[in-house]
Enzyme design. Sequence first.
Site, mmCIF file in Angstrom:
data_model
loop_
_atom_site.group_PDB
_atom_site.id
_atom_site.type_symbol
_atom_site.label_atom_id
_atom_site.label_comp_id
_atom_site.label_asym_id
_atom_site.label_seq_id
_atom_site.Cartn_x
_atom_site.Cartn_y
_atom_site.Cartn_z
ATOM 1 N N PHE A 1 10.737 -32.317 19.324
ATOM 2 C CA PHE A 1 11.431 -31.032 19.248
ATOM 3 C C PHE A 1 12.924 -31.280 19.038
ATOM 4 O O PHE A 1 13.508 -32.186 19.619
ATOM 5 C CB PHE A 1 11.248 -30.243 20.545
ATOM 6 C CG PHE A 1 9.884 -29.613 20.705
ATOM 7 C CD1 PHE A 1 8.980 -29.554 19.665
ATOM 8 C CD2 PHE A 1 9.524 -29.060 21.923
ATOM 9 C CE1 PHE A 1 7.734 -28.968 19.822
ATOM 10 C CE2 PHE A 1 8.281 -28.469 22.097
ATOM 11 C CZ PHE A 1 7.379 -28.423 21.049
ATOM 12 N N CYS B 1 9.762 -35.865 22.096
ATOM 13 C CA CYS B 1 8.570 -36.695 21.909
ATOM 14 C C CYS B 1 8.847 -37.978 21.129
ATOM 15 O O CYS B 1 7.964 -38.829 20.997
ATOM 16 C CB CYS B 1 7.484 -35.879 21.223
ATOM 17 S SG CYS B 1 7.108 -34.369 22.129
ATOM 18 N N HIS C 1 2.192 -39.276 13.829
ATOM 19 C CA HIS C 1 2.528 -38.441 14.981
ATOM 20 C C HIS C 1 1.337 -37.538 15.291
ATOM 21 O O HIS C 1 0.974 -37.371 16.450
ATOM 22 C CB HIS C 1 3.795 -37.635 14.692
ATOM 23 C CG HIS C 1 4.299 -36.863 15.861
ATOM 24 N ND1 HIS C 1 4.606 -37.463 17.061
ATOM 25 C CD2 HIS C 1 4.553 -35.536 16.028
ATOM 26 C CE1 HIS C 1 5.038 -36.544 17.919
ATOM 27 N NE2 HIS C 1 5.009 -35.371 17.318
ATOM 28 N N LYS D 1 -3.652 -39.642 19.122
ATOM 29 C CA LYS D 1 -3.525 -38.480 20.007
ATOM 30 C C LYS D 1 -4.834 -37.702 20.093
ATOM 31 O O LYS D 1 -5.020 -36.906 21.016
ATOM 32 C CB LYS D 1 -2.404 -37.562 19.526
ATOM 33 C CG LYS D 1 -0.996 -38.069 19.791
ATOM 34 C CD LYS D 1 0.039 -37.018 19.456
ATOM 35 C CE LYS D 1 1.465 -37.515 19.685
ATOM 36 N NZ LYS D 1 1.896 -38.487 18.643
ATOM 37 N N GLU E 1 3.386 -33.834 7.864
ATOM 38 C CA GLU E 1 3.462 -35.291 7.935
ATOM 39 C C GLU E 1 2.661 -35.951 6.817
ATOM 40 O O GLU E 1 3.122 -36.920 6.195
ATOM 41 C CB GLU E 1 2.967 -35.782 9.293
ATOM 42 C CG GLU E 1 3.105 -37.292 9.462
ATOM 43 C CD GLU E 1 2.772 -37.785 10.856
ATOM 44 O OE1 GLU E 1 3.006 -38.986 11.115
ATOM 45 O OE2 GLU E 1 2.278 -36.991 11.684
ATOM 46 N N HIS F 1 -1.169 -35.744 23.864
ATOM 47 C CA HIS F 1 0.234 -35.974 23.508
ATOM 48 C C HIS F 1 1.024 -36.321 24.762
ATOM 49 O O HIS F 1 1.231 -35.480 25.635
ATOM 50 C CB HIS F 1 0.791 -34.733 22.843
ATOM 51 C CG HIS F 1 2.126 -34.922 22.200
ATOM 52 N ND1 HIS F 1 2.850 -36.107 22.284
ATOM 53 C CD2 HIS F 1 2.900 -34.073 21.454
ATOM 54 C CE1 HIS F 1 3.984 -35.971 21.633
ATOM 55 N NE2 HIS F 1 4.046 -34.755 21.124
#
Length: 416
Positions: free
Chosen positions: A403, A165, A305, A337, A316, A342
């Site tokens: 990831f 991502c 994110h 998002k 985060e 996403h």
Amino acid sequence: MELKRVVVTGLGALTPIGNTKDEYWNGLVNGKSGAAPITYFDAEKFKTQFACEIKNFNVEDFIDKKLARQMDKFSQYAMVASDEAIADSKLDLDAINKYRVGVIWGAGIGGLETFQEEVLNYAAGDGTPRFSPRFIPKMIADIAPGNISIKYGFMGPNYTTVSACASSANSMIDALNTIRLGHCDVVITGGSEAAVTIAGMGGFNAMHAMSTRNDSPETASRPFDANRDGFVLGEGAGAIVLEEYEHAKARGAKIYAEVVGGGLSSDAYHMTAPHPDGIGVVAVMKNCLENAGLKPEDVDHINTHGTSTPLGDVAELKAISEVFGDHAKTININSTKSMTGHLLGAAGAIEAIASILALENGIIPPTINHETVDEQIDPELNLTLNKAQKRDIKIAMSNTFGFGGHNACVLFKKLD
């Protein structure tokens, strides 16, 4: 050597809440949700039956039917977004040195639908290997920038970055450094993804990564909310024309913003889970600030994110508080998002565009769908909840994580 300055001169977007950059921006500031029941296949037996699909899109309105058939959706999306960005930049394609124009793209997965179709067709047969000669060229992740360069004759660096991502944020940082070092005058960068497929939905469901709020898809992506239960899968593309400042100035280009820094780091912790203390996220934001020559107190806005996962959102925000200290409470923080879902490898690109347009327009898009306070999150942080906020922004940061522990961070500055 003195590094070149790099600016943004063109934008293009194809997203679940708007099929152009202007439609996308309008959707963002108005808090539009792109989530709805899946239309691409029968998802009745899936744990998650909704996604953020592209809407009202006919590829043949943009690409010749024969050529479109040779491309997976992720490549089609890349072509449409990059066409808009290049047109927006008003580059004189006959005058520029095409050996000094590159295409550096991001895709986390690539042609998943093409791969799925070919394998299912083989499995349904008698074992005779009948595969399309287009199978591999349609599927491979690097084909999107290849198609863009072929169309326009751009003969500079041409490749795809793959870091899940974080892919398109990685591509932007590579593009930034390519121009900074004097290797190119212009780079078309960004990312695309088209993973709303049987394999994509099934795979992420098996990981328990996605929301299962099937009774209310439009409210399922809810970053920072106490009742968040996973991300919502999206698709689309974002394209950005990066250009050396003097090159852009000499041709009288419109300049949206300057790209002043990029940072990278790794969590080195787990294949899919973020480090609970966000140490990799702390590192990437510090790296980015140092790369830009900025102090934490210079930052006005952070597009996080913010995927709407229980672990990721908290980690985060903890990292933001550690890096920015008391100044964190004065920053407008958001997660777009909440509206787009996403977009995996394309997330960094469309969120960078949101940050750039926030700088230009002096408006922070909201984090929608927030209903319940999470006691693990500092209540003094301004998460721009449910309604856009006006603010004069000088510096905007965009965070993207993938990831494998891949972290990427980009800083944009309003040009003086």
